[in-house]
Write an enzyme that holds these catalytic residues in place. Structure first.
Site, mmCIF file in Angstrom:
data_model
loop_
_atom_site.group_PDB
_atom_site.id
_atom_site.type_symbol
_atom_site.label_atom_id
_atom_site.label_comp_id
_atom_site.label_asym_id
_atom_site.label_seq_id
_atom_site.Cartn_x
_atom_site.Cartn_y
_atom_site.Cartn_z
ATOM 1 N N CYS A 57 3.354 1.602 2.773
ATOM 2 C CA CYS A 57 4.595 0.850 2.530
ATOM 3 C C CYS A 57 5.572 1.708 1.719
ATOM 4 C CB CYS A 57 4.301 -0.434 1.766
ATOM 5 S SG CYS A 57 3.279 -1.624 2.647
ATOM 6 N N ASP A 80 11.808 29.756 -29.824
ATOM 7 C CA ASP A 80 12.996 30.095 -30.604
ATOM 8 C C ASP A 80 12.611 30.034 -32.082
ATOM 9 O OD1 ASP A 80 15.829 30.400 -31.273
ATOM 10 O OD2 ASP A 80 15.682 28.305 -31.900
ATOM 11 N N ASP A 129 15.720 24.392 -29.611
ATOM 12 C CA ASP A 129 16.400 23.162 -30.023
ATOM 13 C C ASP A 129 17.907 23.243 -29.990
ATOM 14 O OD1 ASP A 129 16.713 24.912 -32.164
ATOM 15 O OD2 ASP A 129 16.731 23.286 -33.634
ATOM 16 N N CYS A 164 0.848 -1.196 0.000
ATOM 17 C CA CYS A 164 0.000 0.000 0.000
ATOM 18 C C CYS A 164 0.881 1.241 0.000
ATOM 19 C CB CYS A 164 -0.907 0.001 1.225
ATOM 20 S SG CYS A 164 0.000 0.102 2.779
ATOM 21 N N ASP A 193 19.899 27.855 -26.743
ATOM 22 C CA ASP A 193 18.616 27.992 -26.047
ATOM 23 C C ASP A 193 18.666 27.418 -24.635
ATOM 24 O OD1 ASP A 193 17.358 29.068 -28.351
ATOM 25 O OD2 ASP A 193 17.106 27.049 -29.160
#
Length: 738
Positions: A20, A423, A623, A17, A627
């Protein structure tokens, strides 16, 4: 030099559970050398960040064993899960076989002379053989002065069984007081059966939430065809492929590792990366990725990223990390689960005492019944499963659409985004220059092979764009090789072909060589410049022969995606290091009002910091390495998947296909996932808020209703299954814009 921190995810065994999971979390986090540990009950895993010079997985295993659990340090997670499901199936089947006659006897034949004996014989193996794990785990926790869900099950069924056995052996004690000595053997047996069934369904449902990862792992072929130095072929296991090996891919085969095509061509199904069903043409110098499927044709490629470095391996790793991470909303559920079992035990004892005080006649009977029922109906599992199951299904759904979520916090943050910063190059645009058109003097293109020959010899990106334009269909006939060739920095190139000198480059190159330009070509050049395109001239020693426009083309879906974001009330900004005129033209075509041009990396990060200072929640999509600072500064960094490894490593999300349409999908996915988490938490809270008082007997003074422990067991099991089932509904959600 500081030691490197390692992050690993380990399967954990023995968690029954959410309480735990909390104990496992504490056991790992208190170890020296562990920077942080996050335990996911739904996936039965622990993600640990640790210093390998101070601790090790072996110490993690010992710490969990001391706490009553276990940790796998090898690749046996799937085998362990399969074994657990097999065991639960056997236990559930036998419990059902024994419980059916047990219930029939208890309901319809309880007055026959040997009824109690039959029920004793049927319930004993169910409780103490099929349900032995509950008692074993409860004892382990008791020795550590702790309690879990297994404690509740062991207490409730054990008390019901012993109370029934006492009533069966000493009925005169109750008869002397005018009370009937009820037995609850069938209650104890059926409770065990229901809980075993619930755990079986729970395990199978949790396995379903991992299907996205299993599918991804299934994309890795087991063997590949390697081309040796003599040109011969041999089949080897994929784990023996090394960087630099030459591999052959035939029609219908899966690509094993990332690499670059050397020769041949084919169409490759990259839907596992991009989510797009249309195969992509792969020719010389094109990149190919592990897990994609070759459709037509054969080609050879050089292996460049193998093993854990491939795009597919990174996808699997990111999804696994997201599965094991915790959303901030889960912290509340974890805190509740940690005190849940002691609180419920206290309520059960209190209800027993109150029954004794206020019902002297049948207080013992009703009190014991209430105690047992409260212990049965209370279930922290629904609370513990509410967040992780939704996160697991949500990240899996994202992976199917090419949206990789690094952690649960990023998934939760996305829905709050009110400003998206993009960008320009490689995000809004395709990230590579292409020729948009070419005009020849007097429409005479007879020298196009010469123009192609010059540009083919240049290494400049703009020259590559012109060469690619000719190769795509604008050139016919053989390409003569220049007798002389020279690159003129910042201006262009010149070469001699068939005893004639030709030039290709910018206007300055023509002016320095006093080359005449006709009004026709001059007009076309002004038009191209007005649209912020780069103008390339082709000329001989006397006059300009052609003019070409080169630009970084806007992606087909960018304008639509930006429009969808704006329609949802999200402001879109664009940043670029490019010149003002180019930025203005791209922003205008995409419908972007706010943009900044000629920015260095720190300028992009500063712009995002400024937006955050205004109280905005900012997502940054980019990308490139330039950036990275902006991605790190943003509340949510989104890396476009074909960009740099640095950008992907920093961002909280990765759009594998680099398609901006996936950004509104990611935001919608975030909203739906958090909505599902809240639904799960609401129903889990309501279930316990209503169920526990009813089980304690609060309705008895009003209408004489007492909850049957057997019904309580069924309701408890159903609550956990319903939470998982609600999370699985996310799988069928449509993320694309209607």
């Amino acid at each position: 030099m500081a030691n490197k921190i390692i992050k690993e995810t380990f399967p954990v065994l023995g968690m029954g559970c959410a309480a735990c999971a909390g104990k496992v979390d504490k056991a790992l986090n208190r170890l020296e050398g562990v920077q942080s540990a996050a335990v996911n009950f739904a996936s039965a895993t622990a993600t640990v960040r640790y210093n390998p010079s101070e601790t090790s997985p072996g110490l993690f295993k010992k710490a969990l064993q001391d706490a009553g659990y276990d940790l796998l340090t090898d690749d046996g997670a799937e085998q362990a899960r399969a074994a657990k499901i097999r065991k639960l199936k056997i236990q559930t089947l036998w419990a059902a076989v024994l419980s059916v006659p047990l219930v029939i006897t208890g309901m319809f034949f309880m007055d026959m002379p040997c009824a109690n004996g039959i029920m004793l014989l049927l319930s004993t193996p169910v409780v103490f053989w099929l349900g032995r794990d509950f008692f074993i785990n409860a004892w382990k926790q008791l020795r550590r002065r702790s309690a879990t869900m297994d404690t509740l099950v062991a207490l409730s069924t054990g008390i019901a069984y012993l109370f029934s056995l006492f009533n069966m052996l000493f009925p005169e004690l109750w008869l002397s007081k005018g009370l009937h000595p009820h037995v609850y053997f069938e209650t104890a047996g059926v409770i065990i059966s229901f809980i075993l069934l619930g755990r079986l369904l729970e395990e199978k449902a949790k396995g379903n939430t991992s299907s996205a990862i299993k599918k991804l792992m299934g994309l890795r072929p087991e063997t590949v065809t390697v081309v040796d130095n003599t040109g011969g072929h041999k089949t080897v296991p994929v784990n023996r492929v090394r960087k630099g090996d030459i591999l052959l891919v035939r029609p219908g085969e899966q690509i094993a590792v990332d690499g670059t095509v050397l020769d041949g061509s084919s169409y490759v199904d990259e839907s596992m990366l991009s989510g797009e069903p249309v195969p992509v043409l792969k020719e010389k110098n094109a990149g190919v990725f592990a897990g994609t499927v070759n459709r037509k044709g054969s080609f050879r490629f050089r292996a460049e990223k193998v093993g854990e470095d491939t795009m597919l391996a990174r996808i699997i790793h990111m999804v696994q990390e997201a599965r094991g991470s915790k959303a901030p909303v889960q912290k509340m559920a974890d805190r509740i689960a940690s005190v849940f079992v002691p609180a419920i035990t206290g309520i059960a004892v209190l209800s027993f005492i109150l029954w004794l005080l206020f019902d002297p006649a049948e207080g013992i009977t009703h009190g014991l019944l209430a105690l047992v029922t409260v212990l049965i109906i209370a279930c922290p599992c629904a609370l513990g499963l509410a967040t992780p199951t939704a996160i697991m299904v949500g990240t899996g759904k994202g992976a199917e659409r090419g949206i990789l979520v690094k952690d649960a916090e990023s998934l939760e943050t996305a829905r709050k985004v009110d400003t998206v910063v993009l960008d320009k190059t490689g995000t809004v645009t395709e990230g590579k220059p292409v020729v948009t058109g070419m005009v020849w003097l007097n429409d005479d293109d007879s020298l196009r092979d010469l123009f192609y020959s010059l540009e083919k010899r240049s290494e400049h990106p703009l020259a590559e764009a012109v060469a690619a334009y000719f190769e795509s269909g604008g050139r016919t006939g053989p390409s003569p090789f220049p007798d002389k060739f020279e690159s003129i920095t910042g201006k262009g190139i010149t070469g001699m072909i068939r005893q004639q000198t030709y030039y290709a480059g910018n206007r300055k190159l023509l002016e320095e060589n006093r080359i005449a330009v006709s009004e026709q070509l001059e007009k076309e050049a002004r038009r191209l410049a007005g649209e912020s395109e780069t103008v390339i001239w082709f000329a001989d020693t006397d006059r300009a022969l052609a003019v070409a426009g080169v630009t970084d083309r806007i992606k087909a879906s960018s304008t639509e995606a930006i429009g969808i974001l704006q329609a949802r009330g999200i402001e879109v900004c664009m940043l670029t290091g490019d010149q003002e005129s180019v930025a203005r033209e791209v922003a205008s075509k995409c419908g972007i009002t706010h943009y900044r041009a000629e920015l260095l990396p720190d300028g992009k990060a500063a712009f995002i910091k400024q937006l955050q200072a205004e109280g905005r929640t900012v997502a940054m999509a980019g990308d490139g390495i330039n950036d990275s600072a902006a991605l790190a500064q943003a509340d949510l960094g989104i890396a476009m998947g074909k960009g740099s490894d640095t950008a992907i490593g920093i961002a909280g999300m990765t759009i594998v296909s680099s398609d901006l349409m996936r950004i509104p999908e990611a935001i919608r996915l975030s909203g739906l996932t958090v909505k599902t988490i809240r639904q799960n938490l609401f129903w889990a809270f309501i279930y316990n808020l209503i169920g526990v008082p009813v089980a304690a007997g609060i309705l008895y003074p009003v209408c004489g209703f007492l909850l049957n422990p057997m019904i309580a067991g069924a309701a408890m099991a159903l609550s956990s299954v319903s939470v998982v089932a609600n999370s699985l509904r996310l799988k069928k959600t449509v993320l694309s814009h209607p």
